[in-house]
Write a protein that holds these residues in place. Structure first.
Motif, PDB file in Angstrom:
ATOM      1  N   SER A 284      -7.154 -13.302-143.927  1.00 54.23           N
ATOM      2  CA  SER A 284      -6.737 -14.608-144.408  1.00 54.23           C
ATOM      3  C   SER A 284      -7.889 -15.315-145.112  1.00 54.23           C
ATOM      4  O   SER A 284      -7.952 -16.520-145.146  1.00 54.23           O
ATOM      5  N   GLN A 285      -8.820 -14.557-145.673  1.00 51.39           N
ATOM      6  CA  GLN A 285      -9.963 -15.130-146.351  1.00 51.39           C
ATOM      7  C   GLN A 285      -9.571 -16.007-147.525  1.00 51.39           C
ATOM      8  O   GLN A 285     -10.134 -17.073-147.678  1.00 51.39           O
ATOM      9  N   PRO A 286      -8.618 -15.623-148.366  1.00 48.32           N
ATOM     10  CA  PRO A 286      -8.188 -16.570-149.393  1.00 48.32           C
ATOM     11  C   PRO A 286      -7.534 -17.753-148.695  1.00 48.32           C
ATOM     12  O   PRO A 286      -6.562 -17.604-147.990  1.00 48.32           O
ATOM     13  N   GLU A 287      -8.135 -18.922-148.876  1.00 53.03           N
ATOM     14  CA  GLU A 287      -7.734 -20.068-148.092  1.00 53.03           C
ATOM     15  C   GLU A 287      -6.388 -20.643-148.500  1.00 53.03           C
ATOM     16  O   GLU A 287      -5.774 -21.359-147.743  1.00 53.03           O
TER      17      GLU A 287
ATOM     18  N   GLU B 191     -15.738 -32.250-154.372  1.00 51.84           N
ATOM     19  CA  GLU B 191     -15.397 -31.207-153.424  1.00 51.84           C
ATOM     20  C   GLU B 191     -16.650 -30.482-152.991  1.00 51.84           C
ATOM     21  O   GLU B 191     -17.488 -30.129-153.816  1.00 51.84           O
ATOM     22  N   THR B 192     -16.768 -30.251-151.696  1.00 53.22           N
ATOM     23  CA  THR B 192     -17.896 -29.491-151.179  1.00 53.22           C
ATOM     24  C   THR B 192     -17.407 -28.086-150.883  1.00 53.22           C
ATOM     25  O   THR B 192     -16.391 -27.900-150.211  1.00 53.22           O
ATOM     26  N   LYS B 193     -18.135 -27.105-151.405  1.00 51.03           N
ATOM     27  CA  LYS B 193     -17.788 -25.708-151.159  1.00 51.03           C
ATOM     28  C   LYS B 193     -19.022 -24.990-150.654  1.00 51.03           C
ATOM     29  O   LYS B 193     -20.137 -25.254-151.088  1.00 51.03           O
ATOM     30  N   PHE B 194     -18.803 -24.068-149.731  1.00 42.16           N
ATOM     31  CA  PHE B 194     -19.882 -23.259-149.184  1.00 42.16           C
ATOM     32  C   PHE B 194     -19.676 -21.836-149.667  1.00 42.16           C
ATOM     33  O   PHE B 194     -18.625 -21.233-149.437  1.00 42.16           O
ATOM     34  N   VAL B 195     -20.674 -21.314-150.360  1.00 43.88           N
ATOM     35  CA  VAL B 195     -20.575 -19.988-150.969  1.00 43.88           C
ATOM     36  C   VAL B 195     -21.513 -19.036-150.250  1.00 43.88           C
ATOM     37  O   VAL B 195     -22.691 -19.331-150.073  1.00 43.88           O
ATOM     38  N   VAL B 196     -20.978 -17.897-149.828  1.00 45.36           N
ATOM     39  CA  VAL B 196     -21.797 -16.854-149.213  1.00 45.36           C
ATOM     40  C   VAL B 196     -22.267 -15.939-150.330  1.00 45.36           C
ATOM     41  O   VAL B 196     -21.461 -15.367-151.061  1.00 45.36           O
ATOM     42  N   VAL B 197     -23.593 -15.831-150.473  1.00 43.79           N
ATOM     43  CA  VAL B 197     -24.195 -15.019-151.526  1.00 43.79           C
ATOM     44  C   VAL B 197     -25.008 -13.914-150.868  1.00 43.79           C
ATOM     45  O   VAL B 197     -25.829 -14.174-149.990  1.00 43.79           O
TER      46      VAL B 197
ATOM     47  N   THR C 124     -16.091 -17.902-150.944  1.00 41.12           N
ATOM     48  CA  THR C 124     -16.256 -19.353-150.966  1.00 41.12           C
ATOM     49  C   THR C 124     -15.406 -19.950-149.847  1.00 41.12           C
ATOM     50  O   THR C 124     -14.261 -19.540-149.659  1.00 41.12           O
ATOM     51  N   PHE C 125     -15.985 -20.906-149.125  1.00 42.51           N
ATOM     52  CA  PHE C 125     -15.296 -21.516-147.996  1.00 42.51           C
ATOM     53  C   PHE C 125     -15.304 -23.030-148.131  1.00 42.51           C
ATOM     54  O   PHE C 125     -16.170 -23.608-148.775  1.00 42.51           O
ATOM     55  N   ALA C 126     -14.367 -23.675-147.449  1.00 42.58           N
ATOM     56  CA  ALA C 126     -14.265 -25.129-147.483  1.00 42.58           C
ATOM     57  C   ALA C 126     -15.176 -25.777-146.447  1.00 42.58           C
ATOM     58  O   ALA C 126     -15.519 -26.941-146.582  1.00 42.58           O
ATOM     59  N   ASN C 127     -15.562 -25.024-145.397  1.00 44.50           N
ATOM     60  CA  ASN C 127     -16.451 -25.628-144.407  1.00 44.50           C
ATOM     61  C   ASN C 127     -17.585 -24.678-144.033  1.00 44.50           C
ATOM     62  O   ASN C 127     -17.482 -23.465-144.185  1.00 44.50           O
ATOM     63  N   LYS C 128     -18.641 -25.243-143.525  1.00 41.42           N
ATOM     64  CA  LYS C 128     -19.859 -24.496-143.213  1.00 41.42           C
ATOM     65  C   LYS C 128     -19.647 -23.513-142.068  1.00 41.42           C
ATOM     66  O   LYS C 128     -20.185 -22.410-142.073  1.00 41.42           O
ATOM     67  N   LYS C 129     -18.851 -23.872-141.088  1.00 45.09           N
ATOM     68  CA  LYS C 129     -18.622 -23.015-139.926  1.00 45.09           C
ATOM     69  C   LYS C 129     -18.022 -21.670-140.350  1.00 45.09           C
ATOM     70  O   LYS C 129     -18.469 -20.615-139.901  1.00 45.09           O
ATOM     71  N   GLU C 130     -17.012 -21.708-141.203  1.00 43.82           N
ATOM     72  CA  GLU C 130     -16.386 -20.468-141.671  1.00 43.82           C
ATOM     73  C   GLU C 130     -17.352 -19.648-142.518  1.00 43.82           C
ATOM     74  O   GLU C 130     -17.396 -18.422-142.414  1.00 43.82           O
ATOM     75  N   ALA C 131     -18.129 -20.315-143.348  1.00 43.41           N
ATOM     76  CA  ALA C 131     -19.110 -19.619-144.193  1.00 43.41           C
ATOM     77  C   ALA C 131     -20.173 -18.946-143.329  1.00 43.41           C
ATOM     78  O   ALA C 131     -20.547 -17.791-143.573  1.00 43.41           O
ATOM     79  N   ASP C 132     -20.660 -19.637-142.303  1.00 44.78           N
ATOM     80  CA  ASP C 132     -21.652 -19.054-141.403  1.00 44.78           C
ATOM     81  C   ASP C 132     -21.088 -17.872-140.631  1.00 44.78           C
ATOM     82  O   ASP C 132     -21.769 -16.863-140.438  1.00 44.78           O
ATOM     83  N   ALA C 133     -19.840 -17.984-140.195  1.00 48.68           N
ATOM     84  CA  ALA C 133     -19.203 -16.883-139.465  1.00 48.68           C
ATOM     85  C   ALA C 133     -19.073 -15.658-140.364  1.00 48.68           C
ATOM     86  O   ALA C 133     -19.327 -14.521-139.933  1.00 48.68           O
ATOM     87  N   TYR C 134     -18.684 -15.855-141.603  1.00 46.79           N
ATOM     88  CA  TYR C 134     -18.541 -14.743-142.544  1.00 46.79           C
ATOM     89  C   TYR C 134     -19.903 -14.121-142.850  1.00 46.79           C
ATOM     90  O   TYR C 134     -20.043 -12.899-142.895  1.00 46.79           O
TER      91      TYR C 134
END
Length: 120
Positions: free
Chosen positions: A92-95, A4-10, A18-28
């Motif tokens: 709706s952040q919790p996926e 599983e690939t996860k994108f984490v905003v730190v 934590t997001f499932a895709n890069k686009k959502e992580a970048d937007a956040y």
């Protein structure tokens, strides 16, 4: 074994989301950058404002940027549906929360609204 690939905003060494895709992580991450800029601006122009209040207001303005932009452009409050869209997206952040039904309902008016704004 599943991979599983996860994108984490730190931020400042702390995991924010934590997001499932890069686009959502970048937007956040971009929204957090905006909130930080608003917080700094509020503290510069209102020194009496408590830092936690400035952070809360900065985050609110960043989360509701579409509504704020609409008010700045038109000097009017956005329609009730337009105000609830960013709120629905932000909360709706919790996926795992039924994204399918909410996304279908939210995205259609959002696409129509964006087209109307671009045409205007």
């Amino acid at each position: 074994m599943a991979v599983e690939t996860k994108f984490v905003v730190v931020r400042k060494g702390e995991e924010k989301m934590t997001f499932a895709n890069k686009k959502e992580a970048d937007a956040y991450d971009k929204m957090l950058d905006m909130a930080e800029a608003f917080t700094d601006w509020l503290l510069q122009h209102q020194p009496a404002l408590d830092e936690s209040q400035a952070e809360t207001l900065g985050l609110l303005i960043a989360e509701q940027k579409d509504a704020v932009q609409h008010i700045l452009r038109t000097s009017k409050l956005p329609e009730a549906a337009a105000v609830s869209e960013p709120e629905a997206v932000t909360h709706s952040q919790p996926e795992a929360v039924s994204d399918e039904g909410a996304d279908e309902q939210v995205e259609e008016p959002a696409a129509k609204k964006v087209r109307a704004v671009k045409a205007a």
